[in-house]
Design a protein around this motif. Structure first.
Motif, mmCIF file in Angstrom:
data_model
loop_
_atom_site.group_PDB
_atom_site.id
_atom_site.type_symbol
_atom_site.label_atom_id
_atom_site.label_comp_id
_atom_site.label_asym_id
_atom_site.label_seq_id
_atom_site.Cartn_x
_atom_site.Cartn_y
_atom_site.Cartn_z
ATOM 1 N N GLU A 21 0.833 -1.204 0.000
ATOM 2 C CA GLU A 21 0.000 0.000 0.000
ATOM 3 C C GLU A 21 0.864 1.250 0.000
ATOM 4 O O GLU A 21 0.585 2.203 -0.732
ATOM 5 N N LEU A 22 1.923 1.239 0.788
ATOM 6 C CA LEU A 22 2.799 2.409 0.854
ATOM 7 C C LEU A 22 3.437 2.703 -0.504
ATOM 8 O O LEU A 22 3.491 3.860 -0.926
ATOM 9 N N MET A 23 3.882 1.676 -1.208
ATOM 10 C CA MET A 23 4.476 1.884 -2.525
ATOM 11 C C MET A 23 3.439 2.436 -3.495
ATOM 12 O O MET A 23 3.711 3.368 -4.246
ATOM 13 N N TYR A 24 2.222 1.866 -3.482
ATOM 14 C CA TYR A 24 1.155 2.388 -4.342
ATOM 15 C C TYR A 24 0.890 3.859 -4.042
ATOM 16 O O TYR A 24 0.703 4.666 -4.954
ATOM 17 N N LEU A 25 0.881 4.223 -2.763
ATOM 18 C CA LEU A 25 0.588 5.605 -2.395
ATOM 19 C C LEU A 25 1.740 6.549 -2.750
ATOM 20 O O LEU A 25 1.500 7.687 -3.162
ATOM 21 N N LYS A 26 2.967 6.096 -2.625
ATOM 22 C CA LYS A 26 4.107 6.925 -3.035
ATOM 23 C C LYS A 26 4.051 7.192 -4.540
ATOM 24 O O LYS A 26 4.270 8.321 -4.989
ATOM 25 N N LEU A 27 3.768 6.143 -5.299
ATOM 26 C CA LEU A 27 3.650 6.309 -6.748
ATOM 27 C C LEU A 27 2.455 7.192 -7.097
ATOM 28 O O LEU A 27 2.537 8.045 -7.975
ATOM 29 N N GLY A 28 1.337 6.996 -6.383
ATOM 30 C CA GLY A 28 0.160 7.828 -6.601
ATOM 31 C C GLY A 28 0.430 9.291 -6.292
ATOM 32 O O GLY A 28 -0.052 10.185 -6.994
ATOM 33 N N ALA A 29 1.227 9.544 -5.256
ATOM 34 C CA ALA A 29 1.568 10.925 -4.902
ATOM 35 C C ALA A 29 2.400 11.571 -6.002
ATOM 36 O O ALA A 29 2.181 12.734 -6.352
ATOM 37 N N LEU A 30 3.334 10.818 -6.562
ATOM 38 C CA LEU A 30 4.121 11.359 -7.675
ATOM 39 C C LEU A 30 3.245 11.622 -8.889
ATOM 40 O O LEU A 30 3.384 12.639 -9.567
ATOM 41 N N GLN A 31 2.332 10.712 -9.149
ATOM 42 C CA GLN A 31 1.418 10.915 -10.278
ATOM 43 C C GLN A 31 0.524 12.132 -10.047
ATOM 44 O O GLN A 31 0.254 12.906 -10.958
ATOM 45 N N PHE A 32 0.059 12.311 -8.813
ATOM 46 C CA PHE A 32 -0.747 13.477 -8.457
ATOM 47 C C PHE A 32 0.054 14.757 -8.705
ATOM 48 O O PHE A 32 -0.452 15.721 -9.259
ATOM 49 N N LEU A 33 1.321 14.747 -8.305
ATOM 50 C CA LEU A 33 2.195 15.903 -8.506
ATOM 51 C C LEU A 33 2.341 16.219 -9.988
ATOM 52 O O LEU A 33 2.311 17.385 -10.392
ATOM 53 N N ILE A 34 2.459 15.189 -10.813
ATOM 54 C CA ILE A 34 2.576 15.373 -12.256
ATOM 55 C C ILE A 34 1.318 16.029 -12.810
ATOM 56 O O ILE A 34 1.376 16.912 -13.649
ATOM 57 N N THR A 35 0.170 15.621 -12.296
ATOM 58 C CA THR A 35 -1.114 16.112 -12.806
ATOM 59 C C THR A 35 -1.478 17.489 -12.261
ATOM 60 O O THR A 35 -1.889 18.374 -13.016
ATOM 61 N N ARG A 82 -3.881 9.615 3.341
ATOM 62 C CA ARG A 82 -2.538 9.019 3.229
ATOM 63 C C ARG A 82 -1.792 9.585 2.021
ATOM 64 O O ARG A 82 -0.616 9.918 2.106
ATOM 65 N N LEU A 83 -2.486 9.679 0.894
ATOM 66 C CA LEU A 83 -1.873 10.194 -0.336
ATOM 67 C C LEU A 83 -1.370 11.619 -0.133
ATOM 68 O O LEU A 83 -0.239 11.957 -0.493
ATOM 69 N N PHE A 84 -2.198 12.466 0.481
ATOM 70 C CA PHE A 84 -1.815 13.865 0.685
ATOM 71 C C PHE A 84 -0.697 14.009 1.716
ATOM 72 O O PHE A 84 0.139 14.908 1.607
ATOM 73 N N ARG A 85 -0.655 13.125 2.699
ATOM 74 C CA ARG A 85 0.459 13.166 3.668
ATOM 75 C C ARG A 85 1.783 12.864 2.972
ATOM 76 O O ARG A 85 2.788 13.525 3.203
ATOM 77 N N ILE A 86 1.760 11.849 2.120
ATOM 78 C CA ILE A 86 2.969 11.498 1.373
ATOM 79 C C ILE A 86 3.325 12.615 0.401
ATOM 80 O O ILE A 86 4.491 13.005 0.275
ATOM 81 N N LEU A 87 2.330 13.146 -0.267
ATOM 82 C CA LEU A 87 2.554 14.234 -1.218
ATOM 83 C C LEU A 87 3.192 15.442 -0.536
ATOM 84 O O LEU A 87 4.100 16.073 -1.090
ATOM 85 N N SER A 88 2.762 15.748 0.679
ATOM 86 C CA SER A 88 3.309 16.911 1.392
ATOM 87 C C SER A 88 4.784 16.725 1.731
ATOM 88 O O SER A 88 5.495 17.706 1.966
ATOM 89 N N GLN A 89 5.261 15.489 1.744
ATOM 90 C CA GLN A 89 6.660 15.209 2.069
ATOM 91 C C GLN A 89 7.568 15.173 0.833
ATOM 92 O O GLN A 89 8.778 15.053 0.968
ATOM 93 N N LEU A 90 7.003 15.266 -0.350
ATOM 94 C CA LEU A 90 7.804 15.163 -1.568
ATOM 95 C C LEU A 90 8.675 16.388 -1.828
ATOM 96 O O LEU A 90 9.666 16.303 -2.542
ATOM 97 N N GLY A 91 8.298 17.501 -1.288
ATOM 98 C CA GLY A 91 9.072 18.714 -1.533
ATOM 99 C C GLY A 91 8.492 19.516 -2.682
ATOM 100 O O GLY A 91 7.797 18.975 -3.539
ATOM 101 N N PRO A 92 8.778 20.798 -2.705
ATOM 102 C CA PRO A 92 8.166 21.687 -3.695
ATOM 103 C C PRO A 92 8.880 21.709 -5.043
ATOM 104 O O PRO A 92 10.039 21.324 -5.157
#
Length: 129
Positions: A21-35, A82-92
Motif C-alpha cells: 500500500e505504501l508503494m502504491y501511495l508513493k507512486l500515486g503521490a508522484l502521479q498526483f504531482l505530475i497532474t 494518506r496520499l496527501f500526507r505522502i505528497l506533502s513530504q515530496l518537496g516543492p
C-alpha cells in the motif's frame, strides 16, 4: 520517456505490478504531482478527489483493505489522507519530467516490475497451469 511512464503507470494502477500500500501511495503521490503540481494544503485535502479520480492514481484493490481509523473514515477519504500526507513530504517545485523520472525509478523497485503474467493452457484448452 512519456510513453514509457504512461505504460508503467497504467500497469501499476491496474494492479499488474502488485506491491505494498505504501508503494502504491508513493507512486500515486508522484502521479498526483505530475497532474496537479505542488502540494497545496489549502486546496489538496480530503474531498479533493472523488472515488473515480482517486482510482486513476491507485489500484481499486486498496479500497477493500484498509484499517479502522479514529475518527472513522471511508476508504476513499482514508486513502486521500494518506496520499496527501505522502505528497506533502515530496518537496516543492518538481518539474513534471523530474517527477516522471522519480516515478519510473521508484516503480522499478517493485519485485514484479517488467513481468507480464498470462495464463497457459494445455493443448485441449481445458487446464490452466
Amino acid at each position: 520517456m512519456n510513453l514509457y511512464y504512461l505504460q508503467i503507470q497504467s500497469n501499476i494502477v491496474s494492479g499488474v505490478y502488485p506491491c505494498s500500500e505504501l508503494m502504491y501511495l508513493k507512486l500515486g503521490a508522484l502521479q498526483f504531482l505530475i497532474t496537479f503540481g505542488d502540494f497545496n494544503p489549502d486546496k489538496h485535502r480530503i474531498g479533493f478527489l472523488d472515488e473515480t479520480t482517486l482510482l486513476s492514481y491507485i489500484p481499486k484493490s486498496l479500497l477493500t483493505n484498509f484499517p479502522t481509523t479514529n475518527p472513522p473514515l471511508s476508504p476513499v477519504n482514508y486513502l486521500q489522507d494518506r496520499l496527501f500526507r505522502i505528497l506533502s513530504q515530496l518537496g516543492p517545485q518538481q518539474s513534471p519530467l523530474e517527477a516522471k523520472r522519480r516515478y519510473l525509478e521508484l516503480a522499478s523497485k517493485i519485485p514484479s516490475y517488467g513481468v507480464v503474467p498470462f495464463e497457459v493452457y494445455d493443448i485441449n484448452k481445458d487446464f490452466s497451469f
